[in-house]
Design an enzyme around this catalytic site. Structure first.
Site: not given
Length: 517
Positions: A265, A242-244, A16, A18-20
């Site tokens: 976040t 979903h990143d989680t 939410a 930054s991206g990497r």
């Protein structure tokens, strides 16, 4: 037999803030991860609407893939994409994006909350989908969008990681772990909850066919290969998008008696189960049943997380007061413990801006002293998060019947030693901190298993994590009764506000959203 030479896999991990893009090298007894490109994720307000700058994010992805190729000395064996949940982009009949996706923190869903509850009582919605009530769930976004020109013109809806995958490959799909956050999926069948969609007038044909983690999602288009300097072909693999879901797959746990807290976040605190918990007690406790990798259920509660501290830092910086985080945390550790605490799950804290002042106001409203400086505010935030972690994990064990023996903190909060120790103290359980990049590691491991670089189930993948990642253990200290007394302050504050609101015949401030569920 898994190959012995480590192979490079590219994980696109969009958060939410930054991206990497990370390159993971995976092989027998080997799992290492290197960040090759990081880029900001800065929302943009246009008029009264808050949007994601999705094209800037996509540019960051392309630059990251170019960097991944340079780092690996050639194209990665695969690419996987994960991101935050609930948000989506709309495509027209030609496959073109219809406007920038709306940010989940935008206020547009407020008008949809009562409408959804009127058509489908919260008890029925939970029994069908098992999803925690949050005012920005996709179901509320779609009901809020009904009647708008954008939704009328849409022929396809893609969740954020599926949208990025579509631009990279030209192929559409809806990955299941992220689809489960829409509140339109039945966690028992792991398919669409069609009666829910029909009742709310949501057209499920907008969604592309469901994919599972490990499914092939296409391969990089020729123009993407040319733009990134990669040789082809390069497959794209569906991961826990979903990143989680990817972060939980990246928890280095042995056995099943563990709890996890995926920090960033948000704090996502809960258990990994084989089946959803759809009881009325579970609904009232505001627990969610999101789907995970390998047929698992992520039984968890969303907690406001380090957003509270991030917003405080942003507010102080706007006032010309810039703090180095490490020094601030040292001063916070020296501040009086549990002097003041707030309910870190309160919807009052969802919106941005004025966070230090709002925390102070919440303390005063509950009869506690307001923090006097940045260190005390930081200590209040971290004590409050540890309390919220304690509350969530106690509730999860009670509601599921699953006892736990250790807590794993993964994500950015794993670096915050004070938060990890406070969580161990509050829960009375050992905390294992790390890895911080669990989402990227879970992403890479699902890709590697699909490619044959590793084999086995989640327990085998986690064994590799335990063998290769740096982990820190925090043993609980202090008197747990002090945490129980602090929890009682929050409970008493809630009750006092409800009574005060009842006397005035108005919803309690900060609790209006929760009251509707």
């Amino acid at each position: 037999m898994a190959p012995t030479d480590p192979r490079p896999f590219a994980a696109v991990d969009l958060g939410a803030s930054s991206g990497r893009v990370m390159v993971g090298r995976v092989g027998a007894g080997t799992l290492d991860l290197t960040e090759v490109h990081r880029f900001p994720n800065t929302p943009v307000r246009v008029g009264s609407t808050l949007h994601w700058d999705i094209l800037a994010l996509y540019r960051g992805v392309l630059e990251g893939l170019r960097a991944a190729g340079r780092f690996a000395g050639g194209p990665p064996a695969s690419v996987g994409i994960d991101s935050w949940a609930v948000d989506y982009g709309l495509l027209d009949a030609d496959g073109a994006l219809i406007g920038n996706p709306v940010h989940y923190r935008d206020v547009r869903t407020q008008s949809a909350i009562a409408k959804v509850a009127g058509a489908l009582p919260p008890t029925a919605l939970y029994a069908a989908t098992g999803l925690q009530y949050l005012p920005f769930n996709t179901v509320y976004q779609l009901v809020a969008a009904q009647g708008t020109p954008a939704l009328a013109a849409a022929r396809r809806l893609l969740m954020i990681p599926d949208l990025v995958s579509y631009w990279l490959t030209g192929e559409v799909g809806t990955e299941l772990t992220n689809a489960s956050t829409t509140q339109l999926v039945d966690p028992r069948t792991r398919d669409w909850a069609r009666p829910v969609a029909d009742t709310l007038g949501i057209d499920l044909s907008l969604f592309a066919p469901l994919r599972r983690p490990g499914d092939r999602a296409g391969q990089l288009l020729p123009e993407v290969l040319a733009g990134t300097g990669l040789g082809g072909p390069v497959p794209v693999t569906a991961v826990g998008s979903h990143d989680t879901a990817s972060a939980v797959a990246g928890v280095p746990a042995l056995g099943d008696r563990f709890a996890y807290i995926a920090t960033g976040t948000w704090s996502l605190a809960g258990l990994e189960l084989d089946a959803p918990v759809l009881t009325e007690d579970s609904r009232r406790a505001n627990f969610t049943n999101e789907l995970g990798v390998d047929g698992t259920v992520r039984y968890l509660r969303n907690i406001m997380g380090l957003w509270l501290l991030q917003e405080c830092l942003r507010a102080w910086e706007s006032q010309g007061r810039t703090y180095e985080l490490g020094e601030l945390l040292r001063h916070a550790a020296e501040s009086a413990p549990l002097r003041s605490v707030v309910d870190a799950g309160d919807p009052e804290f969802i919106a941005p801006d004025r966070m230090p002042e709002r925390i102070a106001e919440a303390c005063r409203r509950t009869g506690q002293p307001a923090p006097r400086d940045a260190a005390e505010t930081t200590r209040c935030v971290l004590d409050s998060l540890a309390l919220a972690h304690r509350r969530a994990l106690l509730d999860a064990q009670r509601l599921s019947g699953r006892a736990v023996e250790a807590v794993h903190i993964v994500g950015g909060g794993a670096h915050n030693e004070l938060l990890c120790q406070l969580t161990a103290d509050a829960c009375g359980l050992p905390v294992v901190a790390g890895p911080a990049e669990a989402a990227a590691l879970g992403n890479v491991l699902v890709q590697a298993r699909t490619a044959g670089a590793v084999a086995g189930g989640l327990s085998d993948l986690r064994q590799l994590l335990c063998e290769t990642q740096d982990l820190r253990r925090h043993t609980p200290t202090g008197d747990r009764r002090t945490w129980e007394r602090a929890e009682a302050r929050i409970t008493d504050g809630r009750q006092a506000h409800r009574q005060k609101a009842a006397d005035k015949d108005e919803p309690p401030r900060g609790y209006a959203i929760r009251h509707l569920c």
